[in-house]
Design a protein around this motif. Structure first.
Motif, PDB file in Angstrom:
ATOM      1  N   LYS B 341       0.837  -1.206   0.000  1.00 28.66           N
ATOM      2  CA  LYS B 341       0.000   0.000   0.000  1.00 28.66           C
ATOM      3  C   LYS B 341       0.868   1.250   0.000  1.00 28.66           C
ATOM      4  O   LYS B 341       0.642   2.185  -0.778  1.00 28.66           O
ATOM      5  CB  LYS B 341      -0.892   0.025   1.243  1.00 28.66           C
ATOM      6  N   ALA B 342       1.876   1.264   0.881  1.00 34.31           N
ATOM      7  CA  ALA B 342       2.731   2.448   0.980  1.00 34.31           C
ATOM      8  C   ALA B 342       3.481   2.668  -0.336  1.00 34.31           C
ATOM      9  O   ALA B 342       3.625   3.799  -0.801  1.00 34.31           O
ATOM     10  CB  ALA B 342       3.707   2.287   2.140  1.00 34.31           C
ATOM     11  N   LEU B 343       3.933   1.578  -0.942  1.00 33.65           N
ATOM     12  CA  LEU B 343       4.656   1.688  -2.222  1.00 33.65           C
ATOM     13  C   LEU B 343       3.731   2.242  -3.304  1.00 33.65           C
ATOM     14  O   LEU B 343       4.132   3.076  -4.119  1.00 33.65           O
ATOM     15  CB  LEU B 343       5.188   0.307  -2.635  1.00 33.65           C
ATOM     16  N   LEU B 344       2.490   1.802  -3.261  1.00 26.92           N
ATOM     17  CA  LEU B 344       1.527   2.286  -4.256  1.00 26.92           C
ATOM     18  C   LEU B 344       1.218   3.771  -4.046  1.00 26.92           C
ATOM     19  O   LEU B 344       1.248   4.560  -4.995  1.00 26.92           O
ATOM     20  CB  LEU B 344       0.238   1.466  -4.174  1.00 26.92           C
ATOM     21  N   TYR B 345       0.943   4.140  -2.801  1.00 29.87           N
ATOM     22  CA  TYR B 345       0.569   5.532  -2.539  1.00 29.87           C
ATOM     23  C   TYR B 345       1.762   6.470  -2.700  1.00 29.87           C
ATOM     24  O   TYR B 345       1.630   7.570  -3.219  1.00 29.87           O
ATOM     25  CB  TYR B 345      -0.001   5.680  -1.124  1.00 29.87           C
ATOM     26  N   ASP B 346       2.927   6.010  -2.271  1.00 29.01           N
ATOM     27  CA  ASP B 346       4.086   6.898  -2.233  1.00 29.01           C
ATOM     28  C   ASP B 346       4.803   6.996  -3.574  1.00 29.01           C
ATOM     29  O   ASP B 346       5.232   8.070  -3.983  1.00 29.01           O
ATOM     30  CB  ASP B 346       5.068   6.392  -1.173  1.00 29.01           C
ATOM     31  N   GLU B 347       4.947   5.876  -4.262  1.00 34.53           N
ATOM     32  CA  GLU B 347       5.735   5.895  -5.499  1.00 34.53           C
ATOM     33  C   GLU B 347       4.955   5.387  -6.710  1.00 34.53           C
ATOM     34  O   GLU B 347       5.511   5.252  -7.804  1.00 34.53           O
ATOM     35  CB  GLU B 347       7.006   5.061  -5.325  1.00 34.53           C
ATOM     36  N   LYS B 348       3.694   5.064  -6.505  1.00 33.18           N
ATOM     37  CA  LYS B 348       2.841   4.590  -7.592  1.00 33.18           C
ATOM     38  C   LYS B 348       3.426   3.378  -8.320  1.00 33.18           C
ATOM     39  O   LYS B 348       3.528   3.340  -9.547  1.00 33.18           O
ATOM     40  CB  LYS B 348       2.559   5.730  -8.572  1.00 33.18           C
ATOM     41  N   VAL B 349       3.852   2.433  -7.531  1.00 33.24           N
ATOM     42  CA  VAL B 349       4.244   1.143  -8.083  1.00 33.24           C
ATOM     43  C   VAL B 349       3.283   0.109  -7.502  1.00 33.24           C
ATOM     44  O   VAL B 349       3.142   0.012  -6.287  1.00 33.24           O
ATOM     45  CB  VAL B 349       5.696   0.765  -7.707  1.00 33.24           C
ATOM     46  N   ALA B 350       2.608  -0.611  -8.380  1.00 37.62           N
ATOM     47  CA  ALA B 350       1.652  -1.624  -7.912  1.00 37.62           C
ATOM     48  C   ALA B 350       2.318  -2.997  -7.931  1.00 37.62           C
ATOM     49  O   ALA B 350       2.734  -3.475  -8.983  1.00 37.62           O
ATOM     50  CB  ALA B 350       0.413  -1.627  -8.800  1.00 37.62           C
ATOM     51  N   ALA B 351       2.460  -3.587  -6.757  1.00 38.63           N
ATOM     52  CA  ALA B 351       2.941  -4.968  -6.635  1.00 38.63           C
ATOM     53  C   ALA B 351       2.044  -5.639  -5.613  1.00 38.63           C
ATOM     54  O   ALA B 351       1.609  -5.001  -4.648  1.00 38.63           O
ATOM     55  CB  ALA B 351       4.397  -5.001  -6.190  1.00 38.63           C
ATOM     56  N   VAL B 352       1.745  -6.886  -5.817  1.00 37.15           N
ATOM     57  CA  VAL B 352       0.725  -7.545  -4.988  1.00 37.15           C
ATOM     58  C   VAL B 352       1.354  -8.085  -3.695  1.00 37.15           C
ATOM     59  O   VAL B 352       2.422  -8.703  -3.744  1.00 37.15           O
ATOM     60  CB  VAL B 352       0.071  -8.698  -5.782  1.00 37.15           C
ATOM     61  N   PRO B 353       0.699  -7.859  -2.544  1.00 38.41           N
ATOM     62  CA  PRO B 353       1.230  -8.406  -1.288  1.00 38.41           C
ATOM     63  C   PRO B 353       1.312  -9.930  -1.361  1.00 38.41           C
ATOM     64  O   PRO B 353       0.398 -10.579  -1.880  1.00 38.41           O
ATOM     65  CB  PRO B 353       0.193  -7.991  -0.240  1.00 38.41           C
ATOM     66  N   GLY B 354       2.396 -10.474  -0.842  1.00 34.19           N
ATOM     67  CA  GLY B 354       2.573 -11.932  -0.882  1.00 34.19           C
ATOM     68  C   GLY B 354       1.456 -12.680  -0.192  1.00 34.19           C
ATOM     69  O   GLY B 354       1.137 -13.815  -0.541  1.00 34.19           O
ATOM     70  N   THR B 355       0.815 -12.034   0.790  1.00 32.64           N
ATOM     71  CA  THR B 355      -0.246 -12.708   1.548  1.00 32.64           C
ATOM     72  C   THR B 355      -1.498 -12.966   0.704  1.00 32.64           C
ATOM     73  O   THR B 355      -2.364 -13.730   1.119  1.00 32.64           O
ATOM     74  CB  THR B 355      -0.633 -11.866   2.780  1.00 32.64           C
ATOM     75  N   ALA B 356      -1.587 -12.325  -0.471  1.00 39.00           N
ATOM     76  CA  ALA B 356      -2.717 -12.635  -1.352  1.00 39.00           C
ATOM     77  C   ALA B 356      -2.663 -14.099  -1.793  1.00 39.00           C
ATOM     78  O   ALA B 356      -3.656 -14.655  -2.254  1.00 39.00           O
ATOM     79  CB  ALA B 356      -2.694 -11.732  -2.586  1.00 39.00           C
ATOM     80  N   PHE B 357      -1.485 -14.712  -1.626  1.00 39.74           N
ATOM     81  CA  PHE B 357      -1.299 -16.091  -2.098  1.00 39.74           C
ATOM     82  C   PHE B 357      -1.108 -17.064  -0.930  1.00 39.74           C
ATOM     83  O   PHE B 357      -0.579 -18.150  -1.112  1.00 39.74           O
ATOM     84  CB  PHE B 357      -0.093 -16.142  -3.049  1.00 39.74           C
ATOM     85  N   GLY B 358      -1.535 -16.635   0.239  1.00 42.22           N
ATOM     86  CA  GLY B 358      -1.438 -17.496   1.409  1.00 42.22           C
ATOM     87  C   GLY B 358      -0.648 -16.819   2.512  1.00 42.22           C
ATOM     88  O   GLY B 358       0.153 -15.929   2.254  1.00 42.22           O
ATOM     89  N   ASP B 359      -0.897 -17.293   3.735  1.00 41.68           N
ATOM     90  CA  ASP B 359      -0.263 -16.657   4.894  1.00 41.68           C
ATOM     91  C   ASP B 359       1.262 -16.718   4.832  1.00 41.68           C
ATOM     92  O   ASP B 359       1.954 -15.828   5.319  1.00 41.68           O
ATOM     93  CB  ASP B 359      -0.741 -17.320   6.190  1.00 41.68           C
ATOM     94  N   CYS B 360       1.785 -17.778   4.220  1.00 44.66           N
ATOM     95  CA  CYS B 360       3.245 -17.876   4.215  1.00 44.66           C
ATOM     96  C   CYS B 360       3.867 -16.943   3.171  1.00 44.66           C
ATOM     97  O   CYS B 360       5.079 -16.899   3.041  1.00 44.66           O
ATOM     98  CB  CYS B 360       3.708 -19.310   4.032  1.00 44.66           C
ATOM     99  N   GLY B 361       3.011 -16.201   2.474  1.00 47.99           N
ATOM    100  CA  GLY B 361       3.524 -15.154   1.592  1.00 47.99           C
ATOM    101  C   GLY B 361       3.828 -13.872   2.359  1.00 47.99           C
ATOM    102  O   GLY B 361       4.258 -12.873   1.768  1.00 47.99           O
ATOM    103  N   GLU B 362       3.578 -13.900   3.666  1.00 48.05           N
ATOM    104  CA  GLU B 362       3.878 -12.713   4.480  1.00 48.05           C
ATOM    105  C   GLU B 362       5.373 -12.404   4.410  1.00 48.05           C
ATOM    106  O   GLU B 362       6.216 -13.306   4.476  1.00 48.05           O
ATOM    107  CB  GLU B 362       3.445 -12.952   5.935  1.00 48.05           C
TER     108      GLU B 362
END
Lengths: 159, 398
Positions: B341-362
């Motif tokens: 979120k911070a990367l998106l708001y601050d530098e406008k780079v969209a990358a998906v949080p690893g947790t979207a693919f399971g808890d061990c993506g944290e």
């Protein structure tokens, strides 16, 4: 070697370091390949691909089909070589088909090109005839699309 | 606004199903200008023109009808030939192949065909977002086996075995992997094969990224000794042929399962769109060169991007397949969501949080490098700047 040349053909500004990263090779290996390509004439030079139609003072281009009389022992080489010496000439190719040489000429305006054909190209001994076609609009240039209405609509985030 | 009728209440499995973490993140990017996106799980190439041309021609000739529930026979024959030649597996196009609307529909239909309430399916994580959801929607219970970067996110056979219970029916694997880019060696897969045999499990092998294997060769799970009879092989045209929007996938499996899948598919989807199927035939028969060119490009971007991530201080193991990098952001002290979120708001780079693919993506981000080289470089510049600001405490974190 081929991959190095392909990358440079796409983007001549790439450094040997970047080429090495892209190909997963050593920088020294890439440098050596570039040096060899230059030495053997595979790599003739580096230039930008400019779409002059977008510039305020555009250049214009003409494709000139040349029929020529081949020389004994040298074929079309001597006449083609002579044509390459003119600054106006962008490129020269020996062609199969209904004519012999394809000469691409660049100039500031139509008159300059007409003058080149009438005063420099046509009088060369051995040139039998010329047929000049002016470029009216560029759609693709050196493998790059110069004109398109096609767009992509990718979502910012998808699965 | 009126209150909806109680008759519209959702069944519990749906009501409690979390929305895809990708969807959630997608909503944040809506309306934002100037975003460099590393969030798109699709090729940035247009579908090869000859595929589009073949489809346009078919439309002019009036090919706009339904097809067989199994899919066009010509396509199934082409798929069977391709599977045989490319991966060394033989399937009968008449009875052992079904054309679906992407692998996603295939996964849903297969789970519904196979699972009874309470059946367990082992799912190594991080994994594609729909695996667990499809198991749950079919009434089954997904059992997660976390994978860690110490093993390049490859599932360890002892962990898989520990997750197996008398209720376990099968497992779902997807390699090369979305989101990590992990590939599995033949030796890795042989261990899973032995496990499947010992415990009589089905194995769904999602091989949608098979062509996008950069170092070494992809091993088709069904080609392993004894596996053809228990493997549900899924693949499609979205990734390798840049045909995401055409929604054409397929499943190859023993005839009994395919027949069951067809029954469900016939009542819900009826058939995959004919135009997509015609495009897929053209892809298989005439687009090998285009596919290899795209794969070669991804490979170059992979090297540049993963090196770039490591250089700017986001450690990333060497992903060897698909088109994703999965860098660690754990050292920043932020959660994946906070970082994204911070990367998106601050530098406008969209990358998906690893947790979207399971808890061990944290602690990780999924970044796709199916982007132009210019965009990748711009993203790296922005991410480096972001990390510097983060270190200096100049980033607002939610």
């Amino acid at each position: 070697m081929r991959q190095v040349l392909e990358l440079l053909e796409q983007d001549a500004t790439l450094s040997p370091e970047e080429i090495a990263t892209r190909l997963g090779r050593d920088v020294a290996e890439v440098r050596a390949a570039i040096a060899e390509a230059r030495a053997t004439g595979q790599l003739l030079g580096y230039s930008a691909v400019v779409n002059w139609e977008k510039n305020d003072s555009p250049k214009i281009y003409a494709f000139i089909a040349v029929s020529a009389v081949p020389e004994h022992g040298r074929g079309f080489d001597a006449i083609a070589e002579q044509i390459t010496l003119f600054d106006e000439v962008h490129s020269v190719y020996l062609m199969s088909g209904g004519f012999d040489l394809q000469v691409v000429v660049e100039g500031e305006d139509f008159r300059e090109i007409a003058q080149f054909v009438a005063e420099k190209l046509a009088p060369i001994p051995g040139v039998r005839s010329t047929a000049t076609s002016f470029v009216l609009k560029t759609y693709k240039l050196e493998g790059r699309t110069a004109y398109t209405h096609r767009t992509t609509h990718r979502l910012a985030v998808t699965p | 606004m009126s209150t909806p009728s109680q008759s519209l209440r959702l069944r519990p499995e749906v009501e409690h199903m979390p929305p895809s973490g990708i969807r959630e993140f997608f909503d944040l990017t809506l309306g934002m200008e100037g975003v460099v996106t590393l969030g798109v799980g699709e090729p940035d190439f247009a579908t090869p023109w000859k595929i589009c041309d073949a489809v346009v021609d078919s439309l002019r000739r009036g090919q706009t009808s339904y097809t067989s529930n199994y899919g066009l026979m010509e396509l199934r024959e082409a798929i069977a030939e391709d599977l045989g030649m490319r991966w060394g597996v033989d399937y009968d196009p008449a009875t052992e192949l079904i054309v679906t609307m992407g692998v996603s529909e295939a996964m849903d239909v297969a789970m519904r065909a196979l699972l009874s309430p309470g059946d367990e399916v082992v799912v190594p994580e991080p994994c594609y977002v729909s695996y667990k959801a499809c198991v749950s929607m079919a009434g089954g219970n997904p059992v997660v086996v976390p994978c860690t970067v110490e093993h390049d996110f490859r599932p360890q056979v002892e962990d898989l075995e520990a997750a197996i219970t008398p209720r376990t029916r099968g497992l779902i694997i997807g390699y090369p992997n979305n989101p990590t880019g992990t590939v599995m060696s033949r030796e890795d897969l042989l261990q899973i094969a032995r496990l499947a045999e010992e415990h009589d499990l089905f194995v769904v092998s999602d091989e949608i990224y098979a062509h996008l294997t950069y170092d070494g060769e992809h091993t088709c799970f069904a080609s392993l000794p004894g596996m053809r009879e228990r493997t549900i092989l899924m693949n499609g045209f979205s990734k390798a042929y840049a045909m995401t929007g055409w929604r054409i996938g397929f499943t190859a499996a023993p005839g009994q399962l395919i027949e069951g899948m067809v029954r469900i598919h016939a009542y819900t989807a009826l058939s995959a769109p004919i135009s997509g199927q015609i495009g897929a035939i053209e892809a298989l028969q005439h687009c090998e060169r285009e596919m290899h060119e795209m794969v070669r490009d991804y490979d170059q971007r992979r090297r540049v991007f993963i090196k770039g991530l490591n250089d700017i201080g986001l450690p990333c193991f060497e992903a060897r397949g698909a088109f994703y990098a999965f860098p660690s952001i754990a050292h920043t002290g932020l959660t994946s969501k906070q970082f994204s979120k911070a990367l998106l708001y601050d530098e406008k780079v969209a990358a998906v949080p690893g947790t979207a693919f399971g808890d061990c993506g944290e602690g990780y981000l999924r970044c796709t490098y199916a982007q132009s080289m210019d965009n990748l470089k711009e993203a790296l510049v922005r991410m480096e700047r972001f990390l510097a600001k983060l270190k200096a405490g100049k980033v607002q974190v939610e």
